[in-house]
Design a protein around this motif. Sequence first.
Motif, mmCIF file in Angstrom:
data_model
loop_
_atom_site.group_PDB
_atom_site.id
_atom_site.type_symbol
_atom_site.label_atom_id
_atom_site.label_comp_id
_atom_site.label_asym_id
_atom_site.label_seq_id
_atom_site.Cartn_x
_atom_site.Cartn_y
_atom_site.Cartn_z
ATOM 1 N N UNK A 168 0.934 -1.335 -0.250
ATOM 2 C CA UNK A 168 -0.589 0.372 -0.151
ATOM 3 C C UNK A 168 1.091 1.284 -0.040
ATOM 4 N N UNK A 170 3.703 1.639 -0.883
ATOM 5 C CA UNK A 170 4.307 1.786 -2.190
ATOM 6 C C UNK A 170 2.994 2.258 -3.364
ATOM 7 N N UNK A 171 1.785 1.631 -3.177
ATOM 8 C CA UNK A 171 1.245 2.264 -4.524
ATOM 9 C C UNK A 171 0.723 3.962 -4.521
ATOM 10 N N UNK A 172 0.501 4.292 -3.124
ATOM 11 C CA UNK A 172 0.600 5.541 -2.615
ATOM 12 C C UNK A 172 1.939 6.595 -2.916
ATOM 13 N N UNK A 173 2.834 6.003 -3.459
ATOM 14 C CA UNK A 173 3.763 7.228 -3.763
ATOM 15 C C UNK A 173 3.630 6.683 -4.703
ATOM 16 N N UNK A 175 1.138 6.715 -6.509
ATOM 17 C CA UNK A 175 -0.003 7.454 -7.266
ATOM 18 C C UNK A 175 0.588 8.665 -7.051
ATOM 19 N N UNK A 176 0.695 9.338 -5.824
ATOM 20 C CA UNK A 176 1.180 10.393 -5.362
ATOM 21 C C UNK A 176 2.156 11.309 -6.669
ATOM 22 N N UNK A 225 -15.209 6.684 -6.613
ATOM 23 C CA UNK A 225 -14.768 5.004 -6.288
ATOM 24 C C UNK A 225 -14.113 4.673 -7.606
ATOM 25 N N UNK A 227 -11.509 5.648 -9.085
ATOM 26 C CA UNK A 227 -10.388 6.001 -8.397
ATOM 27 C C UNK A 227 -9.734 4.991 -7.764
ATOM 28 N N UNK A 228 -10.764 4.756 -6.485
ATOM 29 C CA UNK A 228 -10.266 4.205 -5.450
ATOM 30 C C UNK A 228 -10.109 2.932 -5.978
ATOM 31 N N UNK A 231 -6.596 2.301 -7.218
ATOM 32 C CA UNK A 231 -5.796 2.942 -6.189
ATOM 33 C C UNK A 231 -5.519 1.158 -5.864
ATOM 34 N N UNK A 232 -6.782 1.094 -5.307
ATOM 35 C CA UNK A 232 -6.433 -0.305 -4.131
ATOM 36 C C UNK A 232 -6.567 -1.300 -5.346
ATOM 37 N N UNK A 235 -1.995 -1.665 -4.924
ATOM 38 C CA UNK A 235 -1.411 -2.404 -4.619
ATOM 39 C C UNK A 235 -1.816 -3.944 -4.180
#
Lengths: 297, 73
Positions: A168, A170-173, A175-176, A225, A227-228, A231-232, A235
């Motif tokens: 999560x 890694x996925x966060x970074x 995306x950001x 939703x 986009x969520x 992202x999910x 991850x």
Amino acid sequence: MLARSSLARIASQPSPLGAAPKTARNMATLREIELRLKSVRNIEKITKSMKMIASTKLAKAQRAMNSGKQYGLANSEIFQHAPSEAPAKRKLFIVVSSDKGLCGGIHSSVSKATRRAIADTENPVDADSPIMVIGDKSKSQLARVVSKNLAMSFNQIGRDIPTFADAAGVADLVMKSNVQYDSIVIVYNKFISAVSYEPAIIEVVNENSLKESAGFRAYEMEDDVTRDLAEFSLANAIYAALVEGHACEQSARRNAMDNASKNAKDMIDRLTMQYNRGRQAAITNELVDIITGASAL
Amino acid sequence: MSSATWRNVFTYNKYAQITARAVRQSLKESERVVAEKRGVTALKYQQWENGVGGQQVFLNPEEDKGVGKSAAV
């Protein structure tokens, strides 16, 4: 004292490399062999213990991989039903490896697969496709070749079984970061069996491609939703790749250490033979001297 | 729930991690210890510009005990 004089007698042994200061060279030989023997024995102990550790870790890693793979399979269900219309133009490569070495060809197999994918002429990708690397070993390999494409790198993953928190993060970074892409290609090692692995890819489409696909448009989903979900699912895919890569690494390390221990054992046998032959030759020479000395009296 | 403002601040993954942490901390002691292990991450990352790596930073700085790696590659 007796040992030294017997070592000096090994001068009578024919030297394969020619006849230059015989005494000194052959005196060093027996001592040399002894030292080599000691160091190879130590190495064999180390590689054998590493092999044991890797075997126990492998059992645990395989269990985690089997349960983690379910996440990846459930994840890819969506993309099977919602294939994207246009082929992805800009791909982001995420390379999954680890920080530690002594595990055979794990890191180079993933690095090579990435380089092959970038240089592929059948499905051409941009020459400046961004690459993100998880793991120091692949990072240094890729930094030597395609350093301009590197966007971000991660490490400290893979010491223990990878957690979803790692994926999560890694996925966060990803995306950001402000990296542009249409789809993400995750390059990892697929676990075929306890003795073999091969590089494989998981492809994850991003939010826009998902929205455009026909299967998805059949339902009315809120953008948030969607986009969520994108992202999910990223991850999830990263997590599945991480656990499988970790299991491959443990099995490769076990095999590599197993081979190393076997080779070390062979070396020990060979050196021991050599050492014993040298020792016996020295003793024989001394006996001959004593006997000729005695018969001369 | 349609006007969830957290989406302006962080991604869904971060949201999920925060809620997971809340759930883990609310568990009974024995279960909590087991669950905490699943939430451990010591991830470090670095940005790359033009083939040169930047500073390596921890994702969760409070875990940094000062033994971090030095900058650049």
